[in-house]
Design a protein around this motif. Structure first.
Motif, PDB file in Angstrom:
ATOM      1  N   THR A   1      54.644  10.010  75.546  1.00  0.00           N
ATOM      2  CA  THR A   1      54.530   9.643  74.135  1.00  0.00           C
ATOM      3  C   THR A   1      53.238  10.184  73.533  1.00  0.00           C
ATOM      4  O   THR A   1      53.241  10.752  72.437  1.00  0.00           O
ATOM      5  CB  THR A   1      54.597   8.107  73.969  1.00  0.00           C
ATOM      6  OG1 THR A   1      55.814   7.645  74.549  1.00  0.00           O
ATOM      7  CG2 THR A   1      54.532   7.693  72.511  1.00  0.00           C
ATOM      8  N   SER A   2      52.146  10.041  74.261  1.00  0.00           N
ATOM      9  CA  SER A   2      50.843  10.515  73.780  1.00  0.00           C
ATOM     10  C   SER A   2      50.784  12.036  73.650  1.00  0.00           C
ATOM     11  O   SER A   2      50.022  12.561  72.838  1.00  0.00           O
ATOM     12  CB  SER A   2      49.727  10.072  74.722  1.00  0.00           C
ATOM     13  OG  SER A   2      49.665   8.683  74.772  1.00  0.00           O
ATOM     14  N   ALA A   3      51.587  12.730  74.450  1.00  0.00           N
ATOM     15  CA  ALA A   3      51.543  14.200  74.453  1.00  0.00           C
ATOM     16  C   ALA A   3      52.383  14.822  73.335  1.00  0.00           C
ATOM     17  O   ALA A   3      52.269  16.017  73.068  1.00  0.00           O
ATOM     18  CB  ALA A   3      52.010  14.727  75.805  1.00  0.00           C
ATOM     19  N   ILE A   4      53.218  14.024  72.680  1.00  0.00           N
ATOM     20  CA  ILE A   4      54.061  14.547  71.599  1.00  0.00           C
ATOM     21  C   ILE A   4      53.293  14.433  70.278  1.00  0.00           C
ATOM     22  O   ILE A   4      52.858  13.356  69.898  1.00  0.00           O
ATOM     23  CB  ILE A   4      55.396  13.779  71.517  1.00  0.00           C
ATOM     24  CG1 ILE A   4      56.191  13.975  72.821  1.00  0.00           C
ATOM     25  CG2 ILE A   4      56.208  14.224  70.300  1.00  0.00           C
ATOM     26  CD1 ILE A   4      57.355  13.035  72.986  1.00  0.00           C
ATOM     27  N   ARG A   5      53.142  15.582  69.626  1.00  0.00           N
ATOM     28  CA  ARG A   5      52.420  15.623  68.352  1.00  0.00           C
ATOM     29  C   ARG A   5      53.409  15.391  67.204  1.00  0.00           C
ATOM     30  O   ARG A   5      54.496  15.956  67.200  1.00  0.00           O
ATOM     31  CB  ARG A   5      51.735  16.980  68.211  1.00  0.00           C
ATOM     32  CG  ARG A   5      51.053  17.205  66.883  1.00  0.00           C
ATOM     33  CD  ARG A   5      50.256  18.488  66.841  1.00  0.00           C
ATOM     34  NE  ARG A   5      51.068  19.648  67.161  1.00  0.00           N
ATOM     35  CZ  ARG A   5      50.634  20.906  67.118  1.00  0.00           C
ATOM     36  NH1 ARG A   5      49.388  21.151  66.778  1.00  0.00           N
ATOM     37  NH2 ARG A   5      51.425  21.909  67.427  1.00  0.00           N
ATOM     38  N   VAL A   6      53.006  14.584  66.242  1.00  0.00           N
ATOM     39  CA  VAL A   6      53.814  14.344  65.052  1.00  0.00           C
ATOM     40  C   VAL A   6      53.161  15.090  63.887  1.00  0.00           C
ATOM     41  O   VAL A   6      51.983  14.900  63.609  1.00  0.00           O
ATOM     42  CB  VAL A   6      53.930  12.838  64.740  1.00  0.00           C
ATOM     43  CG1 VAL A   6      54.726  12.608  63.469  1.00  0.00           C
ATOM     44  CG2 VAL A   6      54.572  12.100  65.917  1.00  0.00           C
TER      45      VAL A   6
ATOM     46  N   GLN B   1      58.659  15.923  65.180  1.00  0.00           N
ATOM     47  CA  GLN B   1      58.260  15.574  66.543  1.00  0.00           C
ATOM     48  C   GLN B   1      58.078  16.871  67.333  1.00  0.00           C
ATOM     49  O   GLN B   1      59.051  17.500  67.729  1.00  0.00           O
ATOM     50  CB  GLN B   1      59.338  14.701  67.195  1.00  0.00           C
ATOM     51  CG  GLN B   1      59.696  13.467  66.405  1.00  0.00           C
ATOM     52  CD  GLN B   1      58.577  12.448  66.362  1.00  0.00           C
ATOM     53  OE1 GLN B   1      58.003  12.103  67.394  1.00  0.00           O
ATOM     54  NE2 GLN B   1      58.264  11.976  65.185  1.00  0.00           N
ATOM     55  N   ASP B   2      56.838  17.268  67.561  1.00  0.00           N
ATOM     56  CA  ASP B   2      56.513  18.557  68.168  1.00  0.00           C
ATOM     57  C   ASP B   2      56.318  18.412  69.672  1.00  0.00           C
ATOM     58  O   ASP B   2      55.321  17.854  70.127  1.00  0.00           O
ATOM     59  CB  ASP B   2      55.244  19.115  67.515  1.00  0.00           C
ATOM     60  CG  ASP B   2      54.839  20.462  68.066  1.00  0.00           C
ATOM     61  OD1 ASP B   2      55.677  21.133  68.714  1.00  0.00           O
ATOM     62  OD2 ASP B   2      53.672  20.852  67.856  1.00  0.00           O
TER      63      ASP B   2
ATOM     64  N   PHE C   1      56.814  18.551  57.763  1.00  0.00           N
ATOM     65  CA  PHE C   1      57.301  19.809  58.333  1.00  0.00           C
ATOM     66  C   PHE C   1      58.723  19.594  58.820  1.00  0.00           C
ATOM     67  O   PHE C   1      58.985  18.600  59.488  1.00  0.00           O
ATOM     68  CB  PHE C   1      56.417  20.263  59.501  1.00  0.00           C
ATOM     69  CG  PHE C   1      56.859  21.573  60.095  1.00  0.00           C
ATOM     70  CD1 PHE C   1      56.485  22.770  59.520  1.00  0.00           C
ATOM     71  CD2 PHE C   1      57.693  21.605  61.207  1.00  0.00           C
ATOM     72  CE1 PHE C   1      56.905  23.979  60.049  1.00  0.00           C
ATOM     73  CE2 PHE C   1      58.124  22.799  61.744  1.00  0.00           C
ATOM     74  CZ  PHE C   1      57.725  23.992  61.162  1.00  0.00           C
ATOM     75  N   PRO C   2      59.648  20.448  58.511  1.00  0.00           N
ATOM     76  CA  PRO C   2      59.543  21.699  57.746  1.00  0.00           C
ATOM     77  C   PRO C   2      59.602  21.507  56.239  1.00  0.00           C
ATOM     78  O   PRO C   2      59.475  22.472  55.496  1.00  0.00           O
ATOM     79  CB  PRO C   2      60.748  22.496  58.229  1.00  0.00           C
ATOM     80  CG  PRO C   2      61.762  21.468  58.604  1.00  0.00           C
ATOM     81  CD  PRO C   2      60.977  20.271  59.096  1.00  0.00           C
ATOM     82  N   LYS C   3      59.768  20.229  55.789  1.00  0.00           N
ATOM     83  CA  LYS C   3      59.775  19.977  54.351  1.00  0.00           C
ATOM     84  C   LYS C   3      59.178  18.599  54.099  1.00  0.00           C
ATOM     85  O   LYS C   3      59.082  17.774  55.012  1.00  0.00           O
ATOM     86  CB  LYS C   3      61.184  20.111  53.776  1.00  0.00           C
ATOM     87  CG  LYS C   3      62.208  19.154  54.343  1.00  0.00           C
ATOM     88  CD  LYS C   3      63.589  19.432  53.787  1.00  0.00           C
ATOM     89  CE  LYS C   3      64.575  18.409  54.315  1.00  0.00           C
ATOM     90  NZ  LYS C   3      65.910  18.596  53.786  1.00  0.00           N
TER      91      LYS C   3
END
Length: 188
Positions: A23-28, A40-41, A32-34
């Motif tokens: 969870t901590s490693a996923i960047r929000v 969820q990156d 984006f894209p609008k």
């Protein structure tokens, strides 16, 4: 090993350090894209070898004894998670691709997007009748892509055992479009 709850979530997710690392490693990324979208990156998850390994390990632990013979990865991020899982559980990996990406004979399934439609394709003969399949992608939102993958596999008479995603956006109710197929997610 954890037991999933009836809705496919891990009942010990709060207690498992691996889930919090993932969870901590996923960047929000907002807007984006609008505008209005919280993207969820997972690329940041891939930059963290420990969290990435945790992700693969959790899926392998779940599927290693389920006699899965096919791991069907949905383009493009299902291609990241699917092959290591397939190798670890002794299954073949079958790519589910957008139109005109696979050489040779394919079967295709059209599905709805928020605005318009798209298609998913799979090689003819890649999956045999009666094979036990897992469908994997990074994220489930509205469920259209996973539904198309399930439909392709069912058309060749494969048994779709479960769908698996790293992330679920439950507010978009994608789980409801899976035709009753179980969905296992790590983060929602």
């Amino acid at each position: 090993m954890a037991t999933p709850t009836p809705d496919g979530h891990r009942e010990d997710a709060v207690k498992d350090d691996r889930i919090s690392r993932i969870t901590s490693a996923i960047r929000v990324i907002p807007d984006f894209p609008k505008p209005g979208i919280l993207f969820q990156d997972i690329t940041t998850l891939l930059l963290d070898p420990v969290a990435f390994k945790d992700t693969i390990d959790l899926f392998v632990e779940r599927y290693k004894d389920k006699e899965i013979s096919v791991v069907a990865g949905v383009e493009a991020r299902g291609f990241i998670f699917g092959p290591p899982i397939a190798l670890a559980i002794g299954a073949k990996f079958v790519p589910m691709r957008k139109p005109n990406k696979l050489p040779g004979a394919v079967i295709s399934e059209e599905y709805s997007l928020e605005y318009g439609t798209d298609k998913m394709e799979m090689h003819v003969g890649a999956v045999q009748e009666g094979e036990r399949a897992l469908v994997i992608d990074d994220l489930i939102a509205t469920g259209g892509t996973l539904r198309a993958a399930i439909s392709l596999l069912e058309r060749v008479k494969a048994n779709v055992v479960e769908c698996a995603c790293v992330i679920e956006l439950p507010e978009l109710k994608g789980r409801e479009r899976l035709g009753g197929k179980p969905l296992f997610v790590l983060v929602s």
